[in-house]
Write an enzyme that holds these catalytic residues in place. Structure first.
Site, PDB file in Angstrom:
ATOM      1  N   LYS A 140     -55.730  16.461 -97.916  1.00 29.16           N
ATOM      2  CA  LYS A 140     -56.161  16.526 -96.693  1.00 29.16           C
ATOM      3  C   LYS A 140     -55.318  16.461 -95.497  1.00 29.16           C
ATOM      4  CE  LYS A 140     -59.873  16.571 -96.145  1.00 29.16           C
ATOM      5  NZ  LYS A 140     -60.605  18.045 -95.888  1.00 29.16           N
ATOM      6  N   ASP A 180     -55.143  17.877-103.552  1.00 31.81           N
ATOM      7  CA  ASP A 180     -56.022  18.980-104.220  1.00 31.81           C
ATOM      8  C   ASP A 180     -55.193  20.010-104.996  1.00 31.81           C
ATOM      9  OD1 ASP A 180     -57.131  17.681-101.625  1.00 31.81           O
ATOM     10  OD2 ASP A 180     -58.803  18.724-102.506  1.00 31.81           O
ATOM     11  N   GLN A 198     -63.415  11.153 -93.647  1.00 32.28           N
ATOM     12  CA  GLN A 198     -63.488  10.630 -94.895  1.00 32.28           C
ATOM     13  C   GLN A 198     -63.105   9.180 -95.025  1.00 32.28           C
ATOM     14  OE1 GLN A 198     -62.691  13.637 -94.071  1.00 32.28           O
ATOM     15  NE2 GLN A 198     -63.296  15.238 -95.570  1.00 32.28           N
ATOM     16  N   GLY A 243     -63.884  16.160-102.748  1.00 36.68           N
ATOM     17  CA  GLY A 243     -62.905  15.295-103.612  1.00 36.68           C
ATOM     18  C   GLY A 243     -62.558  16.268-104.657  1.00 36.68           C
ATOM     19  N   ARG A 252     -64.875  26.467-102.647  1.00 36.59           N
ATOM     20  CA  ARG A 252     -63.786  26.018-101.675  1.00 36.59           C
ATOM     21  C   ARG A 252     -62.435  26.352-102.401  1.00 36.59           C
ATOM     22  NH1 ARG A 252     -64.027  19.843 -99.912  1.00 36.59           N
ATOM     23  NH2 ARG A 252     -62.649  20.583 -98.281  1.00 36.59           N
TER      24      ARG A 252
HETATM   25  O1  MRU Z   1     -62.251  17.919 -97.944  1.00 32.25           O
HETATM   26  P1  MRU Z   1     -62.211  16.946 -98.834  1.00 32.25           P
HETATM   27  O2  MRU Z   1     -63.107  15.508 -98.622  1.00 32.25           O
HETATM   28  O3  MRU Z   1     -62.719  17.459-100.262  1.00 32.25           O
HETATM   29  O4  MRU Z   1     -60.632  16.378 -99.236  1.00 32.25           O
HETATM   30  C1  MRU Z   1     -60.539  15.465-100.315  1.00 32.25           C
HETATM   31  C2  MRU Z   1     -59.005  15.194-100.343  1.00 32.25           C
HETATM   32  O5  MRU Z   1     -58.130  15.584 -99.680  1.00 32.25           O
HETATM   33  C3  MRU Z   1     -58.592  14.130-101.539  1.00 32.25           C
HETATM   34  O6  MRU Z   1     -57.664  13.492-101.099  1.00 32.25           O
HETATM   35  C4  MRU Z   1     -58.378  14.982-102.548  1.00 32.25           C
HETATM   36  O7  MRU Z   1     -59.239  15.819-103.144  1.00 32.25           O
HETATM   37  C5  MRU Z   1     -58.130  14.253-103.924  1.00 32.25           C
HETATM   38  S1  MRU Z   1     -59.582  13.277-104.362  1.00 32.25           S
HETATM   39  C6  MRU Z   1     -59.150  12.270-105.836  1.00 32.25           C
END
Ligand code: MRU
Length: 367
Positions: free
Chosen positions: A258, A247, A206, A54, A96
């Site tokens: 995501k 992100d 998730q 996240g 990442r």
């Molecule tokens: O791969 P992840 O679980 O890190 O992806 C998370 C997301 O896509 C969330 O929607 C994004 O990071 C926003 S979190 C407030």
């Protein structure tokens, strides 16, 4: 052992033990285990393997992580200190690529170190203490920012509404409240009685493992659906708004989130359901002009073929495409909800205004 996942810190600093402490999110919802990260490799792997994930939570982990690592740099010479700091920073930054909060937090930590050590001539011990305070500030700000996103987002919905969300942009993705879940939690506090649909979010689930878990634990009315069911619930009129996190938001409003978010947004457009992106301004990247320039992380094939199954669920040797994020075109987005207000189309202008507002207010705070 605490009674409820909401009572745990997603990310915490254990200064005495020289560690960043996270909930290992790959074990949820079955097991709640805290792990202590002490080395650069442990921090890198925890982010890469999504033990902590996240965008905001990754940023806070990186800030606390680089502080813990800088504590271990044994020198009194700032240029030696800074050389090693840069090595750690570049290494953590490579864990990442899509969530801009990772590099945002690391750059912010670097800036305070340079200001104190290079420009201000502070001792290494003082620089380390300044890094300590900055990491805690990044964590504390996240709580305030998410709460303000919640207040701004709550204006967009009505009591009793159905809200669909994708992935986990919840407390587990931040420090408290989350981004997309913040209006939901504030609504819950105020008796709004929302009905939430959580997409399970293939391939790493998730939505099922984290969003459904944390909303359920908070007493929110949440229904889990598979990713291919959003059209079905929208066609029945069960969804009045989509709230998702992000992100990275490009300067024109295109938004990486995501994988599957753009599918939801396309379906929502068809059914006339507004799509709101909940974004702290730390996730807005004005240096990236459009979504086409956002680097999309690709992840290993086994996450799709076997990771969450008792047995492998695809033929051996099958070709797999596993992008972790997709870009939602700004034309599909009804508003970007930030801590400084809601940006609306045309985003090139409204995002610029929001970022200017942020600079003005933070200048006023430091004066
Ligand atoms: O791969 P992840 O679980 O890190 O992806 C998370 C997301 O896509 C969330 O929607 C994004 O990071 C926003 S979190 C407030």
């Amino acid at each position: 052992m605490k009674a409820n996942i909401m009572e745990y810190d997603t990310v915490a600093l254990d200064d005495a033990d020289n560690a960043v402490v996270i909930i290992d999110q790959t074990l949820l919802p079955g097991r709640t285990e805290l792990i202590s990260l002490r080395t650069a490799q442990e921090i890198w792997e925890a982010i890469y393997l999504l033990k902590v994930r996240g965008a905001p939570a990754i940023g806070v982990t990186a800030a606390m992580g680089i502080y813990i690592l800088s504590k271990q740099i044994d020198t009194e010479d700032f240029s030696v200190f800074y050389g090693k700091f840069r090595e750690y920073k570049d290494y953590l930054d490579s864990s990442r690529p899509t969530a801009v909060n990772l590099s945002w937090a690391l750059k912010r930590m670097e800036a305070v170190a340079l200001r104190a050590g290079k420009e201000g001539g502070k001792s290494i011990a003082e620089v380390k203490e300044i890094l300590h305070q900055e990491a805690l500030r990044i964590r504390d700000e996240d709580v305030q920012v998410c709460r303000r996103i919640g207040e701004n987002g709550l204006i967009l919905v009505n009591p009793g509404d159905g809200i669909l969300t994708h992935c986990n942009a919840g407390k587990l993705a931040a420090v408290q409240y989350g981004t997309a879940t913040s209006p939901i939690y504030l609504g819950q506090e105020r008796g709004y009685g929302f009905h939430v649909f959580a997409d399970e979010t293939r391939p790493l689930l998730q939505g099922a493992r984290l969003t459904a878990f944390e909303l359920c634990s908070s007493g929110v009315d949440v229904t889990l659906i598979c990713d291919n069911m959003s059209a079905s619930v929208m066609a029945q009129g069960l969804v009045q708004a989509v709230f998702v996190g992000c992100d990275r938001v490009a300067a024109n409003g295109d938004t990486a989130n995501k994988i599957g978010t753009s599918v939801v947004a396309t379906v929502a457009k068809h059914y006339g359901v507004p799509v709101y992106i909940c974004a702290p301004t730390s996730t807005i990247d004005m240096e990236t002009p459009t979504g086409a320039e956002i680097r999309i992380e690709e992840r290993p094939a086994h996450e799709v073929t076997e990771m969450w199954y008792r047995e492998r669920m695809a033929p051996e040797g099958i070709k797999v495409y596993n992008p972790a994020f997709d870009v939602t075109d700004h034309k599909l987005i009804s508003g970007i909800v930030t801590e400084y207000g809601i940006a609306r189309a045309p985003y090139v202008e409204s995002l610029k205004e929001i970022m200017e507002k942020r600079s003005q207010l933070s200048r006023a705070e430091t004066e």
